[in-house]
Design an enzyme around this catalytic site. Structure first.
Site, PDB file in Angstrom:
ATOM      1  N   HIS A 171       3.996 -45.067  39.756  1.00 10.96           N
ATOM      2  CA  HIS A 171       3.546 -44.616  38.448  1.00 10.96           C
ATOM      3  C   HIS A 171       2.236 -45.306  38.041  1.00 10.96           C
ATOM      4  O   HIS A 171       1.364 -45.545  38.869  1.00 10.96           O
ATOM      5  CB  HIS A 171       4.638 -44.824  37.406  1.00 10.96           C
ATOM      6  CG  HIS A 171       5.922 -44.108  37.665  1.00 10.96           C
ATOM      7  ND1 HIS A 171       5.998 -42.934  38.374  1.00 10.96           N
ATOM      8  CD2 HIS A 171       7.209 -44.414  37.314  1.00 10.96           C
ATOM      9  CE1 HIS A 171       7.256 -42.532  38.441  1.00 10.96           C
ATOM     10  NE2 HIS A 171       8.002 -43.415  37.805  1.00 10.96           N
ATOM     11  N   LEU A 179      13.795 -35.269  40.705  1.00 14.17           N
ATOM     12  CA  LEU A 179      14.406 -36.184  41.658  1.00 14.17           C
ATOM     13  C   LEU A 179      13.368 -36.668  42.649  1.00 14.17           C
ATOM     14  O   LEU A 179      12.470 -35.925  43.046  1.00 14.17           O
ATOM     15  CB  LEU A 179      15.542 -35.498  42.433  1.00 14.17           C
ATOM     16  CG  LEU A 179      16.788 -35.104  41.652  1.00 14.17           C
ATOM     17  CD1 LEU A 179      17.748 -34.344  42.554  1.00 14.17           C
ATOM     18  CD2 LEU A 179      17.472 -36.328  41.060  1.00 14.17           C
ATOM     19  N   SER A 180      13.505 -37.911  43.060  1.00 18.03           N
ATOM     20  CA  SER A 180      12.695 -38.419  44.162  1.00 18.03           C
ATOM     21  C   SER A 180      13.043 -37.650  45.428  1.00 18.03           C
ATOM     22  O   SER A 180      14.220 -37.361  45.686  1.00 18.03           O
ATOM     23  CB  SER A 180      12.982 -39.904  44.391  1.00 18.03           C
ATOM     24  OG  SER A 180      12.631 -40.684  43.288  1.00 18.03           O
TER      25      SER A 180
END
Length: 259
Positions: free
Chosen positions: A148, A56-57
């Protein structure tokens, strides 16, 4: 043997770090059923507690704290790992975010950092992270918030970095950037949670000790990413904090969640 669902991303850092656990190379009392999804999709599914274990962020922690809690292993955080804002031309940060800004999701840590750095934003457009560079280059949006591997490839699209939000956070807090962590659902028994944390740590260490073992798994999930970008991605996002968040990492997470 009990099966645990484990949601993580298909990005090279996750497939590298969790390869050994996913492929049964770590001795455990359970087996893993991996579900590979974009980080914002994982954030959304956490609201219903869909997976036993999930990445999870950190920006999503507050909203799902009644369902999940953080494990100390498997995290993505560190110095120099923050999201970037890019645009088609060099310009002041305030100008870049005054128009239409593409973001990789409202629950992402990247968006939380953007809102902290620029409380006054223009129109926000949610796109999957890997569509943002093209949207900026094609003029669909004025700026993009990238995460990313996009931080390594935005120049190939003719784009310019406006700000590194990781640098901004580090200057403001003197803390590492807390991007994401592995969380366990609250209904898992304490002994399973502890074993999962140990198994994830062991998987990360296995990846460090045997970096070539996961090559095919990483490449199979990296889509069109080059081998060079894969290697850069792994080197940046898998580090000592992935083995154990550490007290500095916990302080960074607490600081971000509280803002």
């Amino acid at each position: 043997m009990r099966e645990l669902t484990f949601g993580y991303s298909p990005c090279p850092n996750d497939t590298f770090a969790f390869h050994a656990l996913t492929h049964g190379l770590i001795e455990t009392s359970f087996r893993i059923r991996p579900v590979l999804l974009d980080i914002e999709e994982l954030n959304r599914r956490a609201h219903t507690g869909e997976f036993d274990l999930t990445k999870l962020s950190v920006g999503a922690f507050a909203a799902v704290g009644d369902r999940y809690s953080l494990l100390r292993s498997g995290a993505a955080l560190g110095m120099g790992v923050g999201p970037l804002v890019v645009a088609r031309s060099a310009q002041p940060f305030a100008d870049a975010v005054r128009g239409r800004v593409a973001i990789p999701g409202r629950d992402t840590t990247a968006f939380r950092l953007l809102r902290l750095a620029a409380p006054s934003l223009g129109e926000v457009v949610e796109l999957r992270y890997d569509r943002i560079l093209r949207a900026v280059a094609d003029g669909e949006v004025d700026a993009g918030l990238i995460i990313h591997e996009s931080r390594f490839t935005y120049g190939e699209h003719g784009l310019t970095k406006v700000i590194d939000l990781g640098d901004w956070w580090e200057r403001e807090t003197q803390l590492p950037v807390p991007l994401a962590g592995i969380c366990a659902r609250h209904d898992l028994a304490p002994e399973i949670r502890s074993e999962a944390e140990r198994a994830i740590r062991t998987s990360v260490q296995h990846a460090f000790d045997h970096p070539e073992a996961s090559r095919e798994y990483v490449r199979a999930n990296a889509q069109e990413m080059s081998a060079e970008v894969c290697a850069q991605h792994i080197a940046l996002y898998v580090n000592e904090h992935s083995l154990d968040i550490g007290e500095l990492g916990l302080a960074a997470i607490a600081r971000l969640v509280a803002t």
